[in-house]
Design a protein around this motif. Structure first.
Motif, mmCIF file in Angstrom:
data_model
loop_
_atom_site.group_PDB
_atom_site.id
_atom_site.type_symbol
_atom_site.label_atom_id
_atom_site.label_comp_id
_atom_site.label_asym_id
_atom_site.label_seq_id
_atom_site.Cartn_x
_atom_site.Cartn_y
_atom_site.Cartn_z
ATOM 1 N N GLY A 1 0.913 -1.288 -0.291
ATOM 2 C CA GLY A 1 0.117 -0.235 0.031
ATOM 3 C C GLY A 1 0.723 1.233 0.045
ATOM 4 O O GLY A 1 0.300 2.378 0.141
ATOM 5 N N MET A 2 2.092 0.998 -0.343
ATOM 6 C CA MET A 2 3.038 2.317 -0.279
ATOM 7 C C MET A 2 3.440 2.835 -1.777
ATOM 8 O O MET A 2 3.923 2.067 -2.239
ATOM 9 C CB MET A 2 4.261 1.914 0.596
ATOM 10 C CG MET A 2 4.098 1.402 1.965
ATOM 11 S SD MET A 2 5.584 1.099 2.948
ATOM 12 C CE MET A 2 6.281 2.642 2.869
ATOM 13 N N ALA A 3 3.162 3.975 -1.888
ATOM 14 C CA ALA A 3 3.629 4.637 -3.019
ATOM 15 C C ALA A 3 5.184 4.769 -3.391
ATOM 16 O O ALA A 3 5.509 4.786 -4.550
ATOM 17 C CB ALA A 3 3.279 6.115 -3.143
ATOM 18 N N SER A 4 5.884 4.697 -2.429
ATOM 19 C CA SER A 4 7.410 4.674 -2.581
ATOM 20 C C SER A 4 8.114 3.053 -2.957
ATOM 21 O O SER A 4 8.971 3.125 -3.099
ATOM 22 C CB SER A 4 7.756 4.796 -1.248
ATOM 23 O OG SER A 4 7.570 3.920 -0.002
ATOM 24 N N ILE A 5 6.946 2.170 -2.856
ATOM 25 C CA ILE A 5 7.456 0.852 -3.341
ATOM 26 C C ILE A 5 6.988 0.624 -4.917
ATOM 27 O O ILE A 5 5.593 0.811 -5.240
ATOM 28 C CB ILE A 5 7.081 -0.221 -2.401
ATOM 29 C CG1 ILE A 5 7.842 -0.041 -0.981
ATOM 30 C CG2 ILE A 5 7.458 -1.606 -2.871
ATOM 31 C CD1 ILE A 5 7.414 -0.969 0.192
ATOM 32 N N ASP A 6 7.924 0.548 -5.881
ATOM 33 C CA ASP A 6 7.482 0.476 -7.109
ATOM 34 C C ASP A 6 7.017 -0.796 -7.522
ATOM 35 O O ASP A 6 5.962 -0.871 -8.444
ATOM 36 C CB ASP A 6 8.611 1.006 -8.144
ATOM 37 C CG ASP A 6 9.214 2.382 -7.559
ATOM 38 O OD1 ASP A 6 8.381 3.520 -7.742
ATOM 39 O OD2 ASP A 6 10.251 2.346 -7.126
ATOM 40 N N TRP A 7 7.549 -1.946 -7.033
ATOM 41 C CA TRP A 7 7.364 -3.287 -7.776
ATOM 42 C C TRP A 7 6.960 -4.227 -6.709
ATOM 43 O O TRP A 7 7.519 -4.041 -5.563
ATOM 44 C CB TRP A 7 8.655 -3.583 -8.647
ATOM 45 C CG TRP A 7 8.825 -2.995 -9.649
ATOM 46 C CD1 TRP A 7 9.723 -1.915 -9.813
ATOM 47 C CD2 TRP A 7 8.407 -3.360 -10.977
ATOM 48 N NE1 TRP A 7 9.989 -1.322 -11.016
ATOM 49 C CE2 TRP A 7 9.123 -2.030 -11.900
ATOM 50 C CE3 TRP A 7 7.538 -4.183 -11.597
ATOM 51 C CZ2 TRP A 7 8.962 -2.092 -13.277
ATOM 52 C CZ3 TRP A 7 7.381 -3.942 -12.948
ATOM 53 C CH2 TRP A 7 8.024 -3.015 -13.880
ATOM 54 N N ARG A 8 6.155 -5.141 -7.100
ATOM 55 C CA ARG A 8 5.933 -6.416 -6.199
ATOM 56 C C ARG A 8 6.270 -7.670 -7.044
ATOM 57 O O ARG A 8 5.762 -7.741 -8.266
ATOM 58 C CB ARG A 8 4.612 -6.384 -5.778
ATOM 59 C CG ARG A 8 4.081 -7.459 -5.025
ATOM 60 C CD ARG A 8 2.702 -7.224 -4.151
ATOM 61 N NE ARG A 8 2.333 -8.422 -3.634
ATOM 62 C CZ ARG A 8 1.167 -9.116 -4.365
ATOM 63 N NH1 ARG A 8 0.595 -8.714 -4.957
ATOM 64 N NH2 ARG A 8 0.795 -10.056 -3.723
ATOM 65 N N ILE A 9 6.934 -8.496 -6.460
ATOM 66 C CA ILE A 9 7.532 -9.663 -7.296
ATOM 67 C C ILE A 9 6.565 -10.886 -6.959
ATOM 68 O O ILE A 9 6.481 -11.355 -5.755
ATOM 69 C CB ILE A 9 9.287 -9.966 -6.898
ATOM 70 C CG1 ILE A 9 9.702 -8.665 -7.538
ATOM 71 C CG2 ILE A 9 9.415 -11.249 -7.936
ATOM 72 C CD1 ILE A 9 11.228 -8.990 -6.997
ATOM 73 N N VAL A 10 5.780 -11.446 -7.743
ATOM 74 C CA VAL A 10 4.871 -12.517 -7.899
ATOM 75 C C VAL A 10 5.119 -13.401 -9.030
ATOM 76 O O VAL A 10 6.251 -13.449 -9.742
ATOM 77 C CB VAL A 10 3.676 -11.690 -7.791
ATOM 78 C CG1 VAL A 10 3.404 -11.070 -6.692
ATOM 79 C CG2 VAL A 10 3.255 -11.100 -9.009
ATOM 80 N N ASP A 11 4.019 -14.294 -9.511
ATOM 81 C CA ASP A 11 3.966 -14.684 -10.891
ATOM 82 C C ASP A 11 2.633 -14.801 -11.251
ATOM 83 O O ASP A 11 1.833 -14.227 -10.583
ATOM 84 C CB ASP A 11 4.639 -16.366 -10.639
ATOM 85 C CG ASP A 11 3.773 -17.367 -9.645
ATOM 86 O OD1 ASP A 11 2.632 -17.256 -9.861
ATOM 87 O OD2 ASP A 11 4.486 -17.889 -8.832
ATOM 88 N N SER A 12 2.562 -15.545 -12.426
ATOM 89 C CA SER A 12 1.133 -15.314 -12.868
ATOM 90 C C SER A 12 0.156 -16.287 -12.400
ATOM 91 O O SER A 12 -1.029 -16.142 -12.793
ATOM 92 C CB SER A 12 1.305 -15.658 -14.554
ATOM 93 O OG SER A 12 2.198 -14.795 -15.377
ATOM 94 N N ILE A 13 0.485 -17.322 -11.529
ATOM 95 C CA ILE A 13 -0.536 -18.034 -10.917
ATOM 96 C C ILE A 13 -0.830 -17.252 -9.607
ATOM 97 O O ILE A 13 -2.183 -17.356 -9.283
ATOM 98 C CB ILE A 13 -0.055 -19.460 -10.829
ATOM 99 C CG1 ILE A 13 -0.041 -20.321 -12.061
ATOM 100 C CG2 ILE A 13 -1.085 -20.291 -9.985
ATOM 101 C CD1 ILE A 13 0.697 -21.550 -12.076
ATOM 102 N N THR A 14 0.082 -16.973 -8.654
ATOM 103 C CA THR A 14 -0.262 -16.219 -7.546
ATOM 104 C C THR A 14 -1.083 -14.956 -7.927
ATOM 105 O O THR A 14 -1.896 -14.655 -7.112
ATOM 106 C CB THR A 14 0.799 -15.786 -6.772
ATOM 107 O OG1 THR A 14 1.764 -14.842 -7.383
ATOM 108 C CG2 THR A 14 1.615 -17.070 -6.323
#
Length: 287
Positions: free
Chosen positions: A38-51
């Motif tokens: 929920g933070m604008a200062s964090i640009d990316w979240r690393i996940v995958d196409s199933i999660t």
């Protein structure tokens, strides 16, 4: 530091206050927290196409970087005991997940599985089950769904890692929790030759085991509804030949899968970091 990666999110020991100050040009969050910060200062979240399949973007403030085929990599514990094999007797379902993950919906669907497989038992191994109030309440929750407490075994033994893994020898089929699925527990079960049945939900926490099972090539163990979860469990319990085949092949299958390909995972992770940096440079040149 060009890219700073948060590994805790909103959990104990988190350092999100540092991330809010943007000490690096690029901020990312990964692995340790299964949702948006929920933070604008964090640009990316690393996940995958199933999660986090396409369409998940509105549920997070970060951009999603999908590290396919699976967003994590598993290293089996050192010097593990042999993988599990059939012991005869009643089929034992099991779960070694944190007791807090055993939600009301989990108790309900597991109870239905036990009712669909007469004579089967359930083994729960988790910390704090040695506390009488917790163990009594756990058994009472299943009893409320018509499951005889005598069919449930509770194990809170804080054993060594090899001893802990050897308890999988007592389990025929692992049942995953819902909506918060397993991660390490799912990998450990597969490594010990125990198939895991999961219920894929509509959020990251509810789809991690689905990602793991897909990476190992076992999508048939992923249920989409509680009814399907019960059906998959009952069918596998009734198919002794298939169950024995799985138990004999899961460890090698896991080892040969992308889930244990550390070198390949490292290469994909490096490419992901490069993408972040390149896109950051492109945005800077446009501004």
């Amino acid at each position: 530091v060009d890219i700073l990666i948060d590994l805790c999110g909103h959990t104990a020991g988190a350092r999100l206050g540092i991330m809010a100050l943007r000490p690096a040009p690029i901020g990312a969050t990964y692995l340790g927290y299964p949702a948006t910060t929920g933070m604008a200062s964090i640009d990316w979240r690393i996940v995958d196409s199933i999660t986090d399949p396409p369409g998940s973007e509105p549920h997070c403030t970060e951009r999603l970087l999908r590290l396919d085929p699976c967003f994590l990599c598993y290293r089996p514990p050192g010097a593990p005991p042999p993988s599990a094999h059939s012991q005869g007797g009643p089929l034992v379902f099991g779960s070694f997940n944190n007791i807090l993950k055993i939600s009301d919906s989990t108790v309900e669907v597991w109870s239905r599985v036990l009712q669909a497989v007469p004579g089967s038992r359930l083994l729960l191994k988790a910390g704090r089950l040695e506390v009488p109030a917790i163990s009594d309440r756990t058994l009472a929750r299943f009893a409320a769904h018509g499951v005889d407490p005598a069919r449930i075994s509770l194990d809170s033994n804080k054993a060594t890692q090899p001893e802990h893994m050897a308890v999988y020898h007592r389990v025929g089929i692992a049942l995953d929790t819902t909506p918060y699925t397993g991660t390490t527990t799912t990998c450990d079960a597969l490594h010990m030759g125990v198939p895991v049945i999961t219920l894929a939900g509509d959020s990251h926490v509810a789809r991690v085991s689905a990602s793991l099972l897909s990476a190992v090539g076992l999508p048939e163990l992923i249920a989409r509804t509680p009814d399907e979860f019960v059906s998959i469990a009952a069918a596998l319990a009734a198919d002794a030949a298939r169950l024995e085949s799985l138990r004999g092949s899961l460890r090698s299958r896991l080892a040969a899968s992308p889930l244990c390909d550390a070198r390949g995972f490292a290469a994909r992770f490096e490419q992901a970091m490069r993408r972040m940096w390149v896109e950051h440079g492109e945005q800077g040149s446009r501004s």
